[in-house]
Design a protein around this motif. Structure first.
Motif, mmCIF file in Angstrom:
data_model
loop_
_atom_site.group_PDB
_atom_site.id
_atom_site.type_symbol
_atom_site.label_atom_id
_atom_site.label_comp_id
_atom_site.label_asym_id
_atom_site.label_seq_id
_atom_site.Cartn_x
_atom_site.Cartn_y
_atom_site.Cartn_z
ATOM 1 N N ALA A 1 -2.028 -4.669 -0.801
ATOM 2 C CA ALA A 1 -2.514 -4.852 -2.168
ATOM 3 C C ALA A 1 -1.643 -4.090 -3.169
ATOM 4 O O ALA A 1 -1.315 -4.595 -4.259
ATOM 5 N N LYS A 2 -1.264 -2.863 -2.801
ATOM 6 C CA LYS A 2 -0.410 -2.064 -3.688
ATOM 7 C C LYS A 2 0.955 -2.719 -3.883
ATOM 8 O O LYS A 2 1.475 -2.790 -5.004
ATOM 9 N N VAL A 3 1.553 -3.187 -2.791
ATOM 10 C CA VAL A 3 2.883 -3.798 -2.875
ATOM 11 C C VAL A 3 2.829 -5.071 -3.707
ATOM 12 O O VAL A 3 3.716 -5.328 -4.542
ATOM 13 N N LYS A 4 1.796 -5.879 -3.534
ATOM 14 C CA LYS A 4 1.666 -7.108 -4.325
ATOM 15 C C LYS A 4 1.486 -6.804 -5.804
ATOM 16 O O LYS A 4 1.862 -7.605 -6.663
ATOM 17 N N ALA A 5 0.935 -5.616 -6.083
ATOM 18 C CA ALA A 5 0.739 -5.211 -7.476
ATOM 19 C C ALA A 5 1.978 -4.554 -8.071
ATOM 20 O O ALA A 5 1.971 -4.145 -9.235
#
Length: 227
Positions: A202-206
């Protein structure tokens, strides 16, 4: 002077994982399983899939010689539905460990898949059979069913010690061995591994890209940036 060994020794009384334990690994990526075992458990890179698939099942180890398959045939004889036959070839790369007909027999008995540290043959037929298989490559030479061999014990395969009764998880990334004694411990860790993976994804996609560890190492002198 020692006597010649039996041509084939078969042990059926090894401890098997329960159906519930096997089910806990359904659809779990091999990377997650390795993470739950401190980043270990995967067989060597040379052992790769012939078909894209994800399998999990109880290991039945067939310890062959480098040009043999008698133990593999013995493993097919005693296997149960859902098992994964592990054909150890003692590093042999000059003959195929199995071909489409052996895989068809395993499929007919309800086997989940086949893993070997040797090559295989009959790729077109293997695709038609549809049983997932992992091996070191392809070779058209035939093995000999002359023994000696052992079934139901253990062997070194792809840098991992595999015992009959261990759980095998395999997918497009490779093959992982979960030792029987560690099954419940690994299962208990899988939820934390999944949660960490979901959080990072989720962090990487953000847009996340910061490497806090590198920043800390630069700050305290353990790492330096040189011109």
């Amino acid at each position: 002077m020692i006597e010649d060994p039996r041509l084939l020794s078969i042990r059926e009384g090894f401890a098997r994982p329960t159906a519930k334990q096997v089910a806990a690994f359904r659809d779990v990526p091999t990377g997650f399983v390795c993470d739950a075992m401190d980043g270990r458990g995967g067989m060597g890179t040379a052992i790769s899939p012939l078909l894209d698939a994800h399998i999990v099942g109880c290991a039945i180890v067939a310890e062959n010689g480098p040009e043999g398959n008698l133990a593999t045939l013995g493993a097919v004889h005693i296997m149960q539905a859902g098992d994964v036959i592990i054909a150890a070839m003692r590093g042999g790369q000059t003959v195929a460990a199995a071909g489409d007909m052996v895989l068809a027999m395993i499929r007919n008995k309800g086997g989940a898949g086949f893993v070997t540290d040797g090559p295989m043959r009959d790729l077109t037929g293997i695709r038609d059979v549809g049983l997932p298989a992992w091996c070191s490559g392809l070779n058209p030479n035939s093995p000999y069913a002359t023994g000696p061999g052992r079934v139901g014990y253990g062997a070194s395969v792809g840098g991992q010690t595999v015992e009959s009764g261990d759980i095998i998880v395999a997918d497009e990334n490779g093959v992982v061995v979960v030792p029987h004694a560690q099954i419940d411990t690994v299962i208990a860790r899988l939820d934390a591994v999944r949660a960490a993976e979901i959080s990072l994804e989720a962090k990487v996609k953000a847009g996340f890209s910061e490497q806090a560890k590198i920043v800390e190492m630069l700050a305290d002198g353990r790492a330096v940036i040189e011109d």
